[in-house]
Design an enzyme around this catalytic site. Structure first.
Site, PDB file in Angstrom:
ATOM      1  N   PRO A   2       0.515  -1.285  -0.139  1.00  0.00           N
ATOM      2  CA  PRO A   2      -0.217   0.047   0.033  1.00  0.00           C
ATOM      3  C   PRO A   2       0.378   1.567   0.428  1.00  0.00           C
ATOM      4  CG  PRO A   2       0.061  -1.243   2.529  1.00  0.00           C
ATOM      5  CD  PRO A   2       0.239  -2.036   1.433  1.00  0.00           C
ATOM      6  N   GLU A   3       0.478   1.796  -1.369  1.00  0.00           N
ATOM      7  CA  GLU A   3       0.853   3.467  -1.147  1.00  0.00           C
ATOM      8  C   GLU A   3      -0.673   4.397  -0.992  1.00  0.00           C
ATOM      9  OE1 GLU A   3       3.958   3.856  -4.030  1.00  0.00           O
ATOM     10  OE2 GLU A   3       4.628   1.823  -3.916  1.00  0.00           O
TER      11      GLU A   3
END
Length: 285
Positions: A2-3
């Site tokens: 997750p960014e």
DNA sequence: AGAGGCACCCGCACGC
DNA sequence: TGCGTGCGGGTGCCTC
């Protein structure tokens, strides 16, 4: 991984499930999630809290309560929320919850819904902050929000004093919040900048191009509801589509979508780094 | 202060 | 088949 786009996707799904709800049950199963705090203590403090907003800053999720406290959640590598049916793990109701692999915490809401937190690698963190602590907590860690008030001049002034490779500098969350390994590679490819270029060596046109590229790459990621790699899933169990939009990430050996030259993979700032050796010219050694 | 390296963690892809 | 090894990813901490 997750960014910013993946975290924003999680935020959008969590928001309607949580806002207005109170926690009628809180179980923190993994002490690492809240360390150095005591897991029982944090669970007791969360019990009864009513959610007024679910925000995001960089890669942090911000669950804000009527008490003005805030739960700051970082998913790190493999943290994930599961809501409702996804949390119940199928049709077998609450008994199915314990069957979720790598379940680290469980919230029960006053409408009867359940929200589970799963985290294979146990890097994720939950930090419960008191009123007034959130702003300094974030300010100490994060630069500007890339899709908010963030200009090319802002980026330029932050790069000007840095001699480290540009990729390392844009991975630094105090330069700009929310860019991780994947979107860093994508943005550098879009702006035709080699990841090893010293940040301060970029000229004004390159800074403008990189600024534009960072924002564009993140915006496409959000529009595609993030990328789904390995077992990452959104809270409703759905997959994102961004992985199909990657221009360079994970595509070493394949032709560059712009010039056809085989994409390369190297190591920069300790991270797997994907780039086009023709479009992105290496700095002089 | 800036830069670089490593620890943290665990599933998976490898090679033997 | 079964084992050992290496890898990866974001952040925080340590050193230089």
């Amino acid at each position: 991984m997750p960014e910013l786009p993946e975290v924003e996707t999680v935020r959008r799904q969590l928001e309607p499930a949580l806002v207005g709800r109170s926690f009628t049950g809180v179980e923190i199963l993994d002490h690492r999630l809240v360390q150095p705090r005591d897991r029982g203590e944090v669970a007791a403090e969360l019990l009864g809290e009513q959610v007024v907003a679910v925000g995001r800053r960089g890669k942090y999720l911000l669950v804000r309560f009527a008490s003005r406290r805030a739960l700051v959640v970082h998913l790190r590598m493999t943290g994930a929320f599961l809501i409702g049916a996804a949390a119940a793990g199928g049709a077998d109701g609450p008994s199915g919850l314990a069957a979720i692999p790598h379940l680290r915490a469980l919230l029960v809401l006053d409408d009867g819904a359940a929200v589970a937190f799963r985290d294979v690698r146990r890097f994720g963190t939950w930090t419960l902050l008191e009123p007034g602590e959130l702003r300094p907590y974030l300010a100490a860690r994060l630069g500007p929000e890339p899709l908010g008030a963030f200009s090319a001049a802002d980026l330029g002034s932050r790069l000007a004093r840095r001699q480290a490779p540009i990729k390392a500098v844009i991975l630094d969350q105090s330069t700009v919040a929310g860019v991780g390994n994947i979107y860093a590679d994508e943005a550098l490819w879009r702006s035709r900048i080699h990841p090893l270029r010293p940040a301060a060596d970029l000229d004004a046109a390159e800074v403008r191009s990189l600024h534009r590229a960072i924002r564009a790459a993140l915006a496409v990621g959000i529009a595609r509801q993030g990328a789904t790699l390995r077992d990452y899933r959104a809270p409703d169990g759905s997959s994102g589509g961004m992985q199909d939009e990657f221009k360079v990430y994970g595509r070493d050996g394949e032709p560059c979508p712009r010039c056809g030259r085989a994409l390369a993979k190297s190591r920069v700032a300790g991270r797997g780094t994907h780039f086009c050796p023709r479009c992105q010219r290496a700095p002089a050694a």
